[in-house]
Design a protein around this motif. Structure first.
Motif, PDB file in Angstrom:
ATOM      1  N   ASP A  23       0.726  -1.187   0.289  1.00  0.00           N
ATOM      2  CA  ASP A  23       0.068  -0.211   0.039  1.00  0.00           C
ATOM      3  C   ASP A  23       0.927   1.101  -0.095  1.00  0.00           C
ATOM      4  O   ASP A  23       2.135   1.335   0.558  1.00  0.00           O
ATOM      5  N   LEU A  24       0.389   2.248  -0.381  1.00  0.00           N
ATOM      6  CA  LEU A  24       1.199   3.558  -0.960  1.00  0.00           C
ATOM      7  C   LEU A  24       0.783   4.619   0.159  1.00  0.00           C
ATOM      8  O   LEU A  24       0.102   5.549  -0.400  1.00  0.00           O
ATOM      9  N   SER A  25       1.087   4.476   1.239  1.00  0.00           N
ATOM     10  CA  SER A  25       1.068   5.572   2.419  1.00  0.00           C
ATOM     11  C   SER A  25       2.264   6.252   2.389  1.00  0.00           C
ATOM     12  O   SER A  25       2.926   6.080   1.455  1.00  0.00           O
ATOM     13  N   HIS A  56      -4.469   0.888  -1.240  1.00  0.00           N
ATOM     14  CA  HIS A  56      -4.363   2.345  -0.588  1.00  0.00           C
ATOM     15  C   HIS A  56      -3.385   3.233  -1.467  1.00  0.00           C
ATOM     16  O   HIS A  56      -2.319   2.700  -1.501  1.00  0.00           O
ATOM     17  N   ILE A  57      -3.618   4.457  -1.609  1.00  0.00           N
ATOM     18  CA  ILE A  57      -2.631   5.350  -2.305  1.00  0.00           C
ATOM     19  C   ILE A  57      -3.167   6.752  -1.681  1.00  0.00           C
ATOM     20  O   ILE A  57      -4.036   7.008  -1.587  1.00  0.00           O
ATOM     21  N   ASN A  58      -1.964   7.359  -1.257  1.00  0.00           N
ATOM     22  CA  ASN A  58      -2.194   8.813  -0.812  1.00  0.00           C
ATOM     23  C   ASN A  58      -1.786   9.834  -1.982  1.00  0.00           C
ATOM     24  O   ASN A  58      -1.251   9.293  -2.926  1.00  0.00           O
ATOM     25  N   SER A  59      -1.803  11.171  -1.379  1.00  0.00           N
ATOM     26  CA  SER A  59      -1.680  12.003  -2.587  1.00  0.00           C
ATOM     27  C   SER A  59      -0.164  12.367  -2.866  1.00  0.00           C
ATOM     28  O   SER A  59      -0.022  12.781  -3.818  1.00  0.00           O
ATOM     29  N   THR A  60       0.803  11.698  -1.818  1.00  0.00           N
ATOM     30  CA  THR A  60       2.180  11.971  -2.082  1.00  0.00           C
ATOM     31  C   THR A  60       2.541  10.973  -3.207  1.00  0.00           C
ATOM     32  O   THR A  60       3.398  11.238  -4.042  1.00  0.00           O
ATOM     33  N   ASN A  87     -11.305   2.163  -5.083  1.00  0.00           N
ATOM     34  CA  ASN A  87     -11.185   3.204  -4.308  1.00  0.00           C
ATOM     35  C   ASN A  87      -9.716   4.123  -4.771  1.00  0.00           C
ATOM     36  O   ASN A  87      -9.749   5.386  -4.345  1.00  0.00           O
ATOM     37  N   THR A  91      -9.608   8.147  -5.549  1.00  0.00           N
ATOM     38  CA  THR A  91      -8.623   9.295  -5.224  1.00  0.00           C
ATOM     39  C   THR A  91      -7.890   9.830  -6.517  1.00  0.00           C
ATOM     40  O   THR A  91      -7.939  11.097  -6.453  1.00  0.00           O
TER      41      THR A  91
ATOM     42  N   GLU B  18       1.608   4.123   8.374  1.00  0.00           N
ATOM     43  CA  GLU B  18       0.981   2.731   8.084  1.00  0.00           C
ATOM     44  C   GLU B  18       0.240   2.162   9.112  1.00  0.00           C
ATOM     45  O   GLU B  18      -0.848   1.532   8.986  1.00  0.00           O
ATOM     46  N   LEU B  43      -7.661   7.123   4.172  1.00  0.00           N
ATOM     47  CA  LEU B  43      -6.875   8.239   3.199  1.00  0.00           C
ATOM     48  C   LEU B  43      -6.973   9.842   4.047  1.00  0.00           C
ATOM     49  O   LEU B  43      -5.716  10.195   4.068  1.00  0.00           O
ATOM     50  N   ASP B  46      -4.417   9.293   6.556  1.00  0.00           N
ATOM     51  CA  ASP B  46      -3.100   9.385   5.988  1.00  0.00           C
ATOM     52  C   ASP B  46      -2.519  10.534   5.835  1.00  0.00           C
ATOM     53  O   ASP B  46      -1.478  11.263   6.181  1.00  0.00           O
ATOM     54  N   GLU B  47      -3.652  11.510   5.136  1.00  0.00           N
ATOM     55  CA  GLU B  47      -3.099  12.781   4.717  1.00  0.00           C
ATOM     56  C   GLU B  47      -2.696  13.721   5.844  1.00  0.00           C
ATOM     57  O   GLU B  47      -1.981  14.605   5.768  1.00  0.00           O
ATOM     58  N   ILE B 117      -8.207  16.917   0.097  1.00  0.00           N
ATOM     59  CA  ILE B 117      -8.868  15.325   0.241  1.00  0.00           C
ATOM     60  C   ILE B 117      -9.606  15.681   1.672  1.00  0.00           C
ATOM     61  O   ILE B 117     -10.757  14.813   1.760  1.00  0.00           O
TER      62      ILE B 117
END
Lengths: 114, 151
Positions: A23-25, A56-60, A87, A91, B18, B43, B46-47, B117
């Motif tokens: 997952d990409l946090s 999961h992926i965040n904006s970064t 999901n 995003t 995480e 999400l 996380d942000e 977000i």
């Protein structure tokens, strides 16, 4: 932990494929950026990022993909993304990144688009 | 009104975001949020935590505090960082900076999407300076119908 080990690189018909298995946090997003920067340094022009195993992926991480896609296009290449879970698609759509980076349903369709 | 509080403190380092995301995901799922909403909550968390870690404190040992409150109507999450990343700087989220980030946001930018977000996916959000010299970000996710609080 070094999450770059969960980002497998392979090549098909001159196109680099990154298969991401984490997952990409924030932490892994930083490693994704390193992997992508490494490809830029190697003068790779065509990249497909397979996100089929990412939930999961965040904006970064999205930002890293957008940034590298833009830089590759400047040199005649591109970065395409494939196999997003619902999901993740939401995003990309929310940020607006789906209008900047090409997204495909499968790895084969992304490869064929080059 | 019945309520349950959970508090966590993590080092100010991206590595710890995480596991916190996983914890909050499990909590939200246990509270009956839909799968889609659980992903939204994760999400947003996380942000917020990413901003707190990357802008909130130069010293990883200082940490980021998370307070979760569950009542009959909602899950509320407060993320508190303890101050500027560099000595002498103000807290990272000044009113001017927030306006600048919002004004300059573009889909083709690599950065500056986190707060957008947070605003888009939470039912309520609030960002303000705290007494420690850092920033408090509070978000609320409402249940689709009132529920009992397990205590």
């Amino acid at each position: 932990m070094d999450s770059t080990k969960l980002m497998k690189l392979r090549e098909e018909s001159g196109i680099k494929i990154i298969e991401i298995k984490t997952d990409l946090s924030s932490y892994a997003a930083s490693d994704l950026r390193k992997v992508l920067e490494g490809l830029l340094a190697e003068k790779v022009e065509k990249v497909v990022v397979n996100l089929s195993q990412v939930s999961h992926i965040n904006s970064t991480a999205v930002g890293a993909l957008v940034g590298v896609a833009k830089r590759l296009r400047q040199s005649g290449g591109d970065l395409k993304i494939c196999a997003l879970a619902d999901n993740l698609t939401r995003t990309f759509n929310l940020i607006g990144a789906s209008s900047v980076v090409e997204i495909y349903e499968s790895e084969n369709s992304a490869l064929a688009a080059f | 009104m019945a309520q349950a509080d959970i508090q966590l403190q993590i080092p100010s380092a991206a590595f710890y975001i995480e596991p916190v995301r996983a914890f909050v995901g499990n909590l939200a799922q246990s509270l009956g949020f839909s799968r889609k909403r659980v992903a939204d909550i994760q999400l947003v968390l996380d942000e917020i935590c990413s901003n707190a870690v990357h802008h909130g404190s130069a010293d990883p040992t200082v940490g980021v505090k998370l307070c979760m409150r569950i009542d009959t109507h909602a899950l509320e999450i407060l993320v508190r960082d303890t101050g500027a990343r560099h000595a002498g700087e103000k807290n990272w989220l000044t009113h001017d900076r927030l306006s600048e980030i919002e004004m300059n946001r573009s889909p083709s930018n690599e950065r500056g999407h986190g707060i957008f977000i947070v605003k888009s996916l939470s039912d309520m959000h609030e960002m303000r300076p705290n007494e420690a010299g850092g920033t408090d970000v509070r978000v609320v996710f409402r249940f689709s119908k009132p529920r009992d609080v397990e205590i």
